[in-house]
Design an enzyme around this catalytic site. Sequence first.
Site, short mmCIF file in Angstrom:
data_model
loop_
_atom_site.label_atom_id
_atom_site.label_comp_id
_atom_site.label_asym_id
_atom_site.label_seq_id
_atom_site.Cartn_x
_atom_site.Cartn_y
_atom_site.Cartn_z
N VAL A 285 28.79 41.12 -0.86
CA VAL A 285 30.00 41.93 -1.04
C VAL A 285 30.76 42.10 0.27
O VAL A 285 31.97 41.84 0.34
CB VAL A 285 29.64 43.31 -1.65
CG1 VAL A 285 30.83 44.25 -1.59
CG2 VAL A 285 29.19 43.14 -3.09
N THR B 297 27.34 50.05 -4.82
CA THR B 297 27.16 50.70 -6.11
C THR B 297 26.23 51.90 -5.90
O THR B 297 25.07 51.73 -5.51
CB THR B 297 26.52 49.69 -7.10
OG1 THR B 297 27.38 48.55 -7.15
CG2 THR B 297 26.38 50.30 -8.49
N GLU C 56 28.91 37.14 -8.05
CA GLU C 56 28.46 36.06 -7.17
C GLU C 56 28.77 34.75 -7.86
O GLU C 56 28.69 34.63 -9.08
CB GLU C 56 26.96 36.20 -6.89
CG GLU C 56 26.67 37.32 -5.93
CD GLU C 56 25.19 37.58 -5.72
OE1 GLU C 56 24.38 36.66 -5.89
OE2 GLU C 56 24.86 38.73 -5.40
N GLY D 71 19.16 38.68 -14.49
CA GLY D 71 18.51 38.95 -13.21
C GLY D 71 19.57 39.33 -12.20
O GLY D 71 20.61 39.88 -12.57
N CYS E 285 22.21 43.05 -9.24
CA CYS E 285 22.99 44.16 -9.79
C CYS E 285 22.49 44.70 -11.13
O CYS E 285 22.12 45.87 -11.22
CB CYS E 285 24.45 43.74 -9.91
SG CYS E 285 25.20 43.52 -8.27
N ARG F 190 17.40 37.18 -6.24
CA ARG F 190 16.89 38.53 -6.52
C ARG F 190 16.72 38.73 -8.03
O ARG F 190 17.65 38.52 -8.80
CB ARG F 190 17.83 39.58 -5.92
CG ARG F 190 17.74 39.60 -4.38
CD ARG F 190 18.70 40.58 -3.76
NE ARG F 190 20.07 40.10 -3.71
CZ ARG F 190 21.05 40.73 -3.07
NH1 ARG F 190 20.81 41.85 -2.43
NH2 ARG F 190 22.27 40.23 -3.06
#
Length: 439
Positions: free
Chosen positions: A11, A121, A153, A258, A261, A329
Amino acid sequence: MKIAVVGTGYVGLVTGTCFAEMGNTVTCVDIDKQKVAMMKKGRVPIYEPDLDNLFARNIKEKRLVFTTNLKEGIDGAEVVFLALPTPPGEDGSADLSYILGVADDLGKLLKSYTVVVDKSTVPVGTAERVRGHIARTAKVDFDVVSNPEFLREGFAVADFMKPDRVVVGTESVKAKALLKELYAPFVRQGSPLYFMDERSAEMTKYAANAFLATKISFMNEIANLCELTGADVDAVRLGIGSDDRIGKRFLYSGIGYGGSCFPKDVSALHKIALEHDYSFQVLEAIMDVNQHQKQRLTNKVKAYFNDNIEGKTFALWGLAFKPDTDDIREAPALEIIKGLLDNGARVQAYDPEAIENVKKYFGNETGISYAISAYEALKQADALLIATEWEQFRTPDFAQMKKLLRKPLIFDGRNLYSLRLMREQGFHYESIGRKAVNS
Ligand code: NAD
């Protein structure tokens, strides 16, 4: 305008680069010395399409600079963006230590009126907490604004440059004017810039991600039911998606969501609800469904091999949590690899961008090897598993694949191929929410 961005991950780096592209002078601050050294040499530390050119141009034009020193980074900045991690804590709530830590430092460093913007966030009420932390030591006037980021992304630059909307939570007239000026070039084609109170802005981000996760888990349950009833989830998707009230997007079934976020934001929103003595039952179901869905492909493989995959070798295409990113992630592929290794199988993995991150994640784990091409991963493998829908996997050379695999066997977690094609090509093919093609 002179601005600073603290935290230069997916970000922060995109935010900083895009603001620089509009003519602002941007200093990006990060505590990761290696990352900053790399950026100073002109190298982008993440894979994000279209970022390289903007990045290089703005460094050359001296509108984009990097530092590890917060004091130096915010010197003269009218607006300071916080794009710091908010990972899940042990109980599932958002860990605010990065943000509040920087807020503590900012209090001591601000020299004149500054707008501090939460881009991360964060739970409802965080802007107030950030304000409190800065106020402990601040000697100048400042505002704290919530400005959640909605970029995806893989499309981050395009999303930032042409956002569907920009949400800004603040009651401050001064902060509002600055943010309006800063975002004007990005919304000049008519996208709305919504000003609201900061709590609503913070909630908007969680509500958006939780709603999208709901769509995914809902479609995954429909897919599972399609398999049991003999319906085809792709036909159902088309059938419902043409209804304007439902919409075509985010209706693809697969092996679960996944990324950095959805999992953490759904879990954090659930925790926010619990803190207010509210049991948000839909969220519990979404998380539960997703966890099961991540096991779905491995379970199909195990069922095919009569629950014994010990000594088998599996090719795995796709490791990133989605295409066009190197981010792993919470990627479903990681669960698949663990499931296969735990059952005594070996994995030959391939991904166009994410291999280095997976190598770091698994370290010296035995049983996993990394291929330099999609085809190399297939050599002497008992089956191919597909976990990420990279474009390059959509029209492969099936004849070549059949030669390389021990058996023509594909378990596809992303429904890349039509059942007709798989039948014609002579593969045994299992996908999600559709009938198996038996060779
Ligand atoms: P990230 O992990 O990619 O980047 C965070 C960066 O902050 C890292 O480079 C890290 O080194 C740096 N950092 C950590 N502590 C620091 C400190 N004290 N000072 C300076 N830098 C520090 O994270 P991200 O994916 O960019 O996410 C950032 C926030 O934005 C999160 O809250 C996330 O939920 C939110 N968000 C992410 C996305 C996304 O697609 N990744 C989209 C929208 C919102």
